[in-house]
Design a protein around this motif. Sequence first.
Motif, PDB file in Angstrom:
ATOM      1  N   ARG A 448      49.745  49.865  26.632  1.00  0.00           N
ATOM      2  CA  ARG A 448      48.282  49.903  26.743  1.00  0.00           C
ATOM      3  C   ARG A 448      47.628  48.581  26.333  1.00  0.00           C
ATOM      4  N   VAL A 449      48.290  47.826  25.551  1.00  0.00           N
ATOM      5  CA  VAL A 449      47.727  46.578  25.056  1.00  0.00           C
ATOM      6  C   VAL A 449      47.620  45.525  26.178  1.00  0.00           C
ATOM      7  N   LEU A 450      48.296  45.805  27.287  1.00  0.00           N
ATOM      8  CA  LEU A 450      48.247  44.878  28.426  1.00  0.00           C
ATOM      9  C   LEU A 450      46.810  44.695  28.926  1.00  0.00           C
ATOM     10  N   GLN A 451      46.073  45.800  28.972  1.00  0.00           N
ATOM     11  CA  GLN A 451      44.682  45.721  29.447  1.00  0.00           C
ATOM     12  C   GLN A 451      43.869  44.756  28.588  1.00  0.00           C
ATOM     13  N   TYR A 452      44.129  44.810  27.281  1.00  0.00           N
ATOM     14  CA  TYR A 452      43.420  43.918  26.370  1.00  0.00           C
ATOM     15  C   TYR A 452      43.731  42.459  26.705  1.00  0.00           C
ATOM     16  N   LEU A 453      44.992  42.205  26.960  1.00  0.00           N
ATOM     17  CA  LEU A 453      45.403  40.828  27.265  1.00  0.00           C
ATOM     18  C   LEU A 453      44.828  40.370  28.608  1.00  0.00           C
ATOM     19  N   VAL A 454      44.774  41.296  29.564  1.00  0.00           N
ATOM     20  CA  VAL A 454      44.149  40.964  30.863  1.00  0.00           C
ATOM     21  C   VAL A 454      42.699  40.547  30.613  1.00  0.00           C
ATOM     22  N   GLY A 455      42.032  41.310  29.756  1.00  0.00           N
ATOM     23  CA  GLY A 455      40.631  41.002  29.422  1.00  0.00           C
ATOM     24  C   GLY A 455      40.499  39.616  28.822  1.00  0.00           C
ATOM     25  N   GLN A 456      41.443  39.242  27.960  1.00  0.00           N
ATOM     26  CA  GLN A 456      41.409  37.924  27.332  1.00  0.00           C
ATOM     27  C   GLN A 456      41.586  36.812  28.373  1.00  0.00           C
ATOM     28  N   VAL A 457      42.499  37.041  29.300  1.00  0.00           N
ATOM     29  CA  VAL A 457      42.728  36.051  30.360  1.00  0.00           C
ATOM     30  C   VAL A 457      41.462  35.905  31.212  1.00  0.00           C
ATOM     31  N   MET A 458      40.842  37.062  31.555  1.00  0.00           N
ATOM     32  CA  MET A 458      39.639  37.021  32.387  1.00  0.00           C
ATOM     33  C   MET A 458      38.534  36.250  31.659  1.00  0.00           C
ATOM     34  N   LYS A 459      38.452  36.467  30.371  1.00  0.00           N
ATOM     35  CA  LYS A 459      37.438  35.786  29.573  1.00  0.00           C
ATOM     36  C   LYS A 459      37.670  34.266  29.627  1.00  0.00           C
ATOM     37  N   LEU A 460      38.924  33.872  29.418  1.00  0.00           N
ATOM     38  CA  LEU A 460      39.259  32.446  29.444  1.00  0.00           C
ATOM     39  C   LEU A 460      38.972  31.831  30.816  1.00  0.00           C
ATOM     40  N   SER A 461      39.183  32.630  31.862  1.00  0.00           N
ATOM     41  CA  SER A 461      38.982  32.091  33.211  1.00  0.00           C
ATOM     42  C   SER A 461      37.545  32.316  33.693  1.00  0.00           C
ATOM     43  N   LYS A 462      36.687  32.766  32.796  1.00  0.00           N
ATOM     44  CA  LYS A 462      35.289  33.086  33.127  1.00  0.00           C
ATOM     45  C   LYS A 462      35.195  34.089  34.285  1.00  0.00           C
ATOM     46  N   GLY A 463      36.107  35.035  34.277  1.00  0.00           N
ATOM     47  CA  GLY A 463      36.060  36.123  35.263  1.00  0.00           C
ATOM     48  C   GLY A 463      36.611  35.761  36.620  1.00  0.00           C
ATOM     49  N   LYS A 464      37.107  34.522  36.760  1.00  0.00           N
ATOM     50  CA  LYS A 464      37.477  34.080  38.102  1.00  0.00           C
ATOM     51  C   LYS A 464      38.940  34.311  38.480  1.00  0.00           C
ATOM     52  N   ALA A 465      39.763  34.619  37.482  1.00  0.00           N
ATOM     53  CA  ALA A 465      41.186  34.789  37.800  1.00  0.00           C
ATOM     54  C   ALA A 465      41.397  36.056  38.629  1.00  0.00           C
ATOM     55  N   ASN A 466      42.314  35.973  39.549  1.00  0.00           N
ATOM     56  CA  ASN A 466      42.647  37.133  40.381  1.00  0.00           C
ATOM     57  C   ASN A 466      43.377  38.156  39.502  1.00  0.00           C
ATOM     58  N   PRO A 467      42.757  39.322  39.267  1.00  0.00           N
ATOM     59  CA  PRO A 467      43.317  40.264  38.299  1.00  0.00           C
ATOM     60  C   PRO A 467      44.744  40.710  38.637  1.00  0.00           C
ATOM     61  N   GLN A 468      45.045  40.881  39.916  1.00  0.00           N
ATOM     62  CA  GLN A 468      46.401  41.317  40.285  1.00  0.00           C
ATOM     63  C   GLN A 468      47.444  40.272  39.853  1.00  0.00           C
ATOM     64  N   LEU A 469      47.103  39.007  40.128  1.00  0.00           N
ATOM     65  CA  LEU A 469      48.040  37.936  39.767  1.00  0.00           C
ATOM     66  C   LEU A 469      48.160  37.800  38.252  1.00  0.00           C
ATOM     67  N   VAL A 470      47.054  38.025  37.545  1.00  0.00           N
ATOM     68  CA  VAL A 470      47.062  37.926  36.079  1.00  0.00           C
ATOM     69  C   VAL A 470      48.022  38.954  35.497  1.00  0.00           C
ATOM     70  N   ILE A 471      47.929  40.200  36.001  1.00  0.00           N
ATOM     71  CA  ILE A 471      48.794  41.273  35.496  1.00  0.00           C
ATOM     72  C   ILE A 471      50.264  40.906  35.723  1.00  0.00           C
ATOM     73  N   ALA A 472      50.539  40.448  36.953  1.00  0.00           N
ATOM     74  CA  ALA A 472      51.927  40.105  37.266  1.00  0.00           C
ATOM     75  C   ALA A 472      52.436  38.984  36.367  1.00  0.00           C
ATOM     76  N   GLU A 473      51.585  37.973  36.161  1.00  0.00           N
ATOM     77  CA  GLU A 473      51.989  36.817  35.364  1.00  0.00           C
ATOM     78  C   GLU A 473      52.159  37.200  33.884  1.00  0.00           C
ATOM     79  N   LEU A 474      51.269  38.054  33.388  1.00  0.00           N
ATOM     80  CA  LEU A 474      51.366  38.505  31.999  1.00  0.00           C
ATOM     81  C   LEU A 474      52.695  39.210  31.766  1.00  0.00           C
ATOM     82  N   LYS A 475      52.998  40.141  32.688  1.00  0.00           N
ATOM     83  CA  LYS A 475      54.241  40.913  32.555  1.00  0.00           C
ATOM     84  C   LYS A 475      55.448  39.964  32.545  1.00  0.00           C
TER      85      LYS A 475
END
Length: 479
Positions: A448-475
Amino acid sequence: MKYEAVIGLETHIEIRSKSKMFCSCANGSGAPPNTHVCPVCMGYPGVLPVPNRRAIMTTVRAGLLTECTIAKFSKFDRKSYFYPDMPKNYQISQYDLPFCEHGRIKLEGTGLSGAPLPDKYIGITRIHLEEDAAKLVHSAEGSGVDYNRAGVPLMEVVSEPDMRSADEAYAYLTSLKEIMRFGDVGDCDMEKGQMRCDVNISLRPVGQKEFGTKIELKNLNSFRAVHRAVDYEIWRQSELLDRGEKIRQETRGWNDDQGESYLMRTKEAAHDYRYFPDPDLMPVVFTDEEIEAVRAALPELPAAMRKRFQESYGVTAYDAGVLTADRELAAWFDASAKKAKTPKLVANWISSELLRLLGEDKISIRECRITPEGLAELTDVISSGVINGKIGKEVFAEMYATGKSAKTIIGEKGLAQVSDSGAISSVVAEAIANNPKQAEEYRAGNERVLQYLVGQVMKLSKGKANPQLVIAELKKQLQ
Ligand SMILES: [Zn+2]
């Protein structure tokens, strides 16, 4: 229920036209009293009426839209009555040869009560054309007559006594208004007096064929008032019949504040209108070709549009209803949906965002800065992943405020979604480095903590990162 209600409606609809029915005075409300008048509509002696051909053809269109037969030969008659709102002491109307007869309107959806409606048509007995009367104005200073409305083209739509409940009467009026608005016949705003409706209602024991004695109800100012008045009359007449009393034929008014009807006049006081053909006006003759030309140019009606929107654009029944509430909105959506790769998204944006903003600003779709093509482009850049839905809202707000295109705004503000794997990989690495505790929890099996990390990445990218790619890259990096 021991009794069955038999209900028929007589609806007057002002035709939208530049000029009045038999003179060149302007047809429009809101002008100072008695400024749209001339010797013809004031009923001066020695003047001759000239029929408004467009208003006649509009009536023919109204007839065709309601599946009527159009008379190839018809005429205007004089309806005699004496009242201050009628300067000539007669009204030009149509008696035995109206333009349109034997039509029908299908009931649709649910009634005002929410109950489903029976699958049935309401017959249209006739539609005729006449001139409107003047308006009596009562104020503290006294009473006066405003002749601006005198002579305005007015259509009367008479239904068959086919309705059996308040819901059916309400649904019939709703459909009639919709058809006339989509057909560009009139605006049908009841509050402005552009649509007025009288109800004929009688009761009969269930199973009896003959009609009971009918009551005419007047002074109905809204569809809701019609619904209430019909329910009230059904109750009132049932009570009388239960007590063994006879219903008298009478005209009753509706007091919407008190929620009850009151006696206006009995049958004895009924008018004798002494109709006769107007000797100043020639009979009106149509050829088959003229009628067929009107038929060929008929617009698509809302019921057909709702079906088409659902079938070809995949929108929900609810959204189809919202989108066809207004002719311009329906055309706007249609134009946008035709251009868009995912028309359903267009419908979503209109019903969730656009209508809300238009409502807040109290403006119509016609005044909206976003074009149908513009919204199609926005939904395309979202569905193809150039921007995500969240950034989409920001772009949409900017489009609404400035009228700029989605692509222009995305370019100017650098909002395009980051799908570049190198850029994503470095921002993901940064987010993991900033949140070692959460990264450890994820590695320990807390997904469940993955969602939190996705949120952090989105914040750093000012919302512009492609969420699907972010999830894949995080994993990938957390493995
Ligand atoms: Zn005039």
